[in-house]
Design a protein around this motif. Structure first.
Motif, PDB file in Angstrom:
ATOM      1  N   PHE B  23      -2.466  -5.537  -9.227  1.00 18.18           N
ATOM      2  CA  PHE B  23      -2.332  -4.515  -8.168  1.00 18.18           C
ATOM      3  C   PHE B  23      -2.876  -5.027  -6.837  1.00 18.18           C
ATOM      4  O   PHE B  23      -2.285  -4.792  -5.786  1.00 18.18           O
ATOM      5  N   PHE B  24      -4.033  -5.719  -6.890  1.00 19.85           N
ATOM      6  CA  PHE B  24      -4.646  -6.234  -5.660  1.00 19.85           C
ATOM      7  C   PHE B  24      -4.397  -7.734  -5.528  1.00 19.85           C
ATOM      8  O   PHE B  24      -5.323  -8.535  -5.559  1.00 19.85           O
ATOM      9  N   SER B  25      -3.133  -8.112  -5.433  1.00 19.80           N
ATOM     10  CA  SER B  25      -2.837  -9.540  -5.393  1.00 19.80           C
ATOM     11  C   SER B  25      -2.119  -9.897  -4.095  1.00 19.80           C
ATOM     12  O   SER B  25      -1.374 -10.866  -4.031  1.00 19.80           O
ATOM     13  N   GLY B  26      -2.349  -9.088  -3.055  1.00 18.15           N
ATOM     14  CA  GLY B  26      -1.777  -9.421  -1.756  1.00 18.15           C
ATOM     15  C   GLY B  26      -0.299  -9.163  -1.645  1.00 18.15           C
ATOM     16  O   GLY B  26       0.408  -9.852  -0.915  1.00 18.15           O
ATOM     17  N   GLY B  27       0.214  -8.178  -2.356  1.00 20.48           N
ATOM     18  CA  GLY B  27       1.614  -7.792  -2.196  1.00 20.48           C
ATOM     19  C   GLY B  27       1.852  -7.230  -0.798  1.00 20.48           C
ATOM     20  O   GLY B  27       0.902  -6.902  -0.091  1.00 20.48           O
ATOM     21  N   LYS B  28       3.123  -7.153  -0.424  1.00 22.85           N
ATOM     22  CA  LYS B  28       3.447  -6.734   0.940  1.00 22.85           C
ATOM     23  C   LYS B  28       3.342  -5.224   1.127  1.00 22.85           C
ATOM     24  O   LYS B  28       3.395  -4.729   2.241  1.00 22.85           O
ATOM     25  N   ARG B  29       3.224  -4.485   0.017  1.00 25.72           N
ATOM     26  CA  ARG B  29       3.110  -3.019   0.088  1.00 25.72           C
ATOM     27  C   ARG B  29       4.296  -2.388   0.813  1.00 25.72           C
ATOM     28  O   ARG B  29       4.139  -1.417   1.554  1.00 25.72           O
ATOM     29  N   ILE B  30       5.466  -2.959   0.601  1.00 29.87           N
ATOM     30  CA  ILE B  30       6.665  -2.441   1.265  1.00 29.87           C
ATOM     31  C   ILE B  30       6.946  -1.004   0.832  1.00 29.87           C
ATOM     32  O   ILE B  30       7.284  -0.157   1.658  1.00 29.87           O
ATOM     33  N   ARG B  31       6.791  -0.734  -0.460  1.00 33.74           N
ATOM     34  CA  ARG B  31       7.129   0.600  -0.956  1.00 33.74           C
ATOM     35  C   ARG B  31       6.202   1.678  -0.391  1.00 33.74           C
ATOM     36  O   ARG B  31       6.682   2.694   0.122  1.00 33.74           O
ATOM     37  N   PRO B  32       4.865   1.469  -0.451  1.00 35.22           N
ATOM     38  CA  PRO B  32       3.993   2.452   0.212  1.00 35.22           C
ATOM     39  C   PRO B  32       4.304   2.601   1.708  1.00 35.22           C
ATOM     40  O   PRO B  32       4.281   3.718   2.234  1.00 35.22           O
ATOM     41  N   GLN B  33       4.603   1.493   2.373  1.00 34.39           N
ATOM     42  CA  GLN B  33       4.929   1.590   3.806  1.00 34.39           C
ATOM     43  C   GLN B  33       6.144   2.477   4.034  1.00 34.39           C
ATOM     44  O   GLN B  33       6.178   3.266   4.988  1.00 34.39           O
ATOM     45  N   LEU B  34       7.145   2.345   3.179  1.00 32.73           N
ATOM     46  CA  LEU B  34       8.339   3.188   3.314  1.00 32.73           C
ATOM     47  C   LEU B  34       7.991   4.658   3.075  1.00 32.73           C
ATOM     48  O   LEU B  34       8.484   5.546   3.766  1.00 32.73           O
ATOM     49  N   VAL B  35       7.133   4.908   2.080  1.00 34.76           N
ATOM     50  CA  VAL B  35       6.718   6.289   1.796  1.00 34.76           C
ATOM     51  C   VAL B  35       6.036   6.894   3.027  1.00 34.76           C
ATOM     52  O   VAL B  35       6.394   7.990   3.484  1.00 34.76           O
ATOM     53  N   PHE B  36       5.040   6.180   3.561  1.00 37.27           N
ATOM     54  CA  PHE B  36       4.283   6.712   4.704  1.00 37.27           C
ATOM     55  C   PHE B  36       5.184   6.883   5.931  1.00 37.27           C
ATOM     56  O   PHE B  36       5.096   7.886   6.647  1.00 37.27           O
ATOM     57  N   ALA B  37       6.058   5.887   6.173  1.00 34.82           N
ATOM     58  CA  ALA B  37       6.923   5.957   7.352  1.00 34.82           C
ATOM     59  C   ALA B  37       7.906   7.122   7.249  1.00 34.82           C
ATOM     60  O   ALA B  37       8.198   7.792   8.250  1.00 34.82           O
ATOM     61  N   ALA B  38       8.409   7.382   6.041  1.00 35.77           N
ATOM     62  CA  ALA B  38       9.369   8.480   5.868  1.00 35.77           C
ATOM     63  C   ALA B  38       8.680   9.828   6.108  1.00 35.77           C
ATOM     64  O   ALA B  38       9.225  10.716   6.770  1.00 35.77           O
ATOM     65  N   ALA B  39       7.464   9.975   5.578  1.00 28.77           N
ATOM     66  CA  ALA B  39       6.722  11.226   5.789  1.00 28.77           C
ATOM     67  C   ALA B  39       6.422  11.413   7.277  1.00 28.77           C
ATOM     68  O   ALA B  39       6.603  12.503   7.836  1.00 28.77           O
TER      69      ALA B  39
END
Lengths: 285, 285
Positions: B23-39
């Protein structure tokens, strides 16, 4: 449930076959039975004849826990885990299909279980929310998954009563408790009834696993539908290994009595839960 | 999330380490970013400054989808699946731990994702229920799991555009769409806004996977943090394999344009989603 399983969607066919192979393989359906019996008990105690809705909320809980239980069997049987070829008298999922398909079929069943719980929330609101929380807590890192990890790690260490209790509480006990407790919750029990169900669930959960350990020792592979005697072979931590066979029988009896005593809070309304408690103690597979 | 992860519970320590490793391996967090941006987009379009609650509902959705995405990577990397040693520049979970631990860590993360969604329902009610349904439908048999099954089966058959589209739509597209759509849902969009988010999500989901296919061909293992060139090696069905590199670049551009066009419904409020769409197209890993 069927609404989530459309085999006409190209590509899901193989996966759905694998899910069905394990889900419809003649399991005893103990967990759904506990869910239905707990809901019935609370309703009868409240003087209600039956749930107002068809299907009632407990159907969602029962289907979800059986899907989640089935996923856990598929993954536990994998070569990297307990490496079992036989389950309920049939080839295990990875034997009937292959390892990748079995991993994915398990994943899909876990996902499906939660989809069904969320469907239940859509239909029934608040009581189902608590039931879903209860199941989620019991199946994840706070319960079943940790139990399986402990079980695997346990193969390498010295057995103690404390360790075997911790494994069983997480691996089997947590979900059995959740079946009783969440099945009751959807019928909206009062606090005394909640406490009684919780006590019944904990005791029956532990008794169940002790009986399971004994069956592995005392029954044949043919009767069990899965390889007998494998606990000793794999150096699993079991009650008989730690306290001996006789004492294990005593403990299972004692826990079943304690479980049945907890049902006093419900008087005659708990007849089905009493029957299930006895059945679980006396089963031969 | 942390409330579900208590490493002091004996036996969950190893499992939590494995979950954290991935989980904490430096992923780009694209999916959470999309969630936050959509909200954010829906709130701005409605003239709201920010969510009323801390943490806001989108935090639950974002954490849940990242947990579920992480589980899917752990399982996809397993020897029985894509058999990868490297992910985000680090050893994959089964390499850093072992196969059994990786299977269970994945199971626990999927379970945790749904626990977090249910926690969100407890806090925020109806809008979170729809978001949870959206995520559940995208990750299960109706989406991601089927996509992975198709991807594995695809290795053995002749590539066609129809097949590659079906794989990508399920394997990656469904969850990316769900991120945008469920992220928007918790901010309670109107029907036009819902339709616009859905169109954006579908287009961006497909563009994302085409870019992924191209990166596997055109970038180094060092840059990607995972083994480059493995799609061709494993005879994966990819866009470049089916329509060629140039046409794939064109398609990714075209889909990104279509995604951005869908955002017109939001005017200036969608700035962050516009930025993300461009970022996903131009990324180099």
């Amino acid at each position: 449930m069927e609404s989530h399983l459309d085999p006409s969607v190209a590509g899901s066919k193989r996966l759905i076959s694998a899910m069905r192979h394990s889900f419809f393989s003649g399991g005893k359906r103990i967990r759904p039975q506990l869910v239905f019996a707990a809901a019935e008990t609370v309703r009868k105690a409240k003087g209600e004849d039956a749930a107002g809705a068809t299907p009632p909320p407990e159907t969602y809980v029962a289907t979800a826990v059986e899907a989640i239980h089935t996923y856990s069997l598929i993954h536990d049987d994998l070569p990297a885990m307990d490496d079992d070829d036989l389950r309920r008298g049939k080839p295990t999922c990875h034997k009937a299909f292959d390892e990748a398909t079995a991993i994915l079929a398990g994943d899909a069943l876990l996902n499906l279980g939660f989809q069904i719980l969320i469907d239940g929330i859509v239909e029934f609101g608040q009581p189902m929310v608590r039931a879903a929380q209860t199941v989620g807590a019991a199946t994840g890192i706070g319960g079943m998954v940790t139990g399986q990890m402990l079980d695997l790690l346990g193969e390498e260490s010295e057995p103690t009563l404390e360790k075997v209790q911790l494994i069983h509480k997480n691996k089997t006990g947590a979900l059995l408790h959740a079946c009783v407790f969440s099945g009751g919750l959807v019928a909206e029990p009062d606090e005394t009834q909640e406490a009684a169900l919780s006590e019944f669930g904990h005791s029956i959960g532990l008794a169940f696993q002790i009986v399971d350990d004994l069956l592995d020792l005392e029954q044949s592979t043919e009767k069990l539908g899965k390889r007998a005697g494998k606990d000793a072979e794999q150096h699993k931590m079991t009650y008989p290994a730690v306290v001996g066979v006789e004492k294990s029988h005593e403990m299972a009896n004692e826990l079943t009595k304690r479980a049945e005593k907890a049902l006093e809070a419900f008087g005659d309304s708990a007849a089905t839960l009493h029957d299930l408690a006895k059945l679980l103690l006396r089963r031969d597979h």
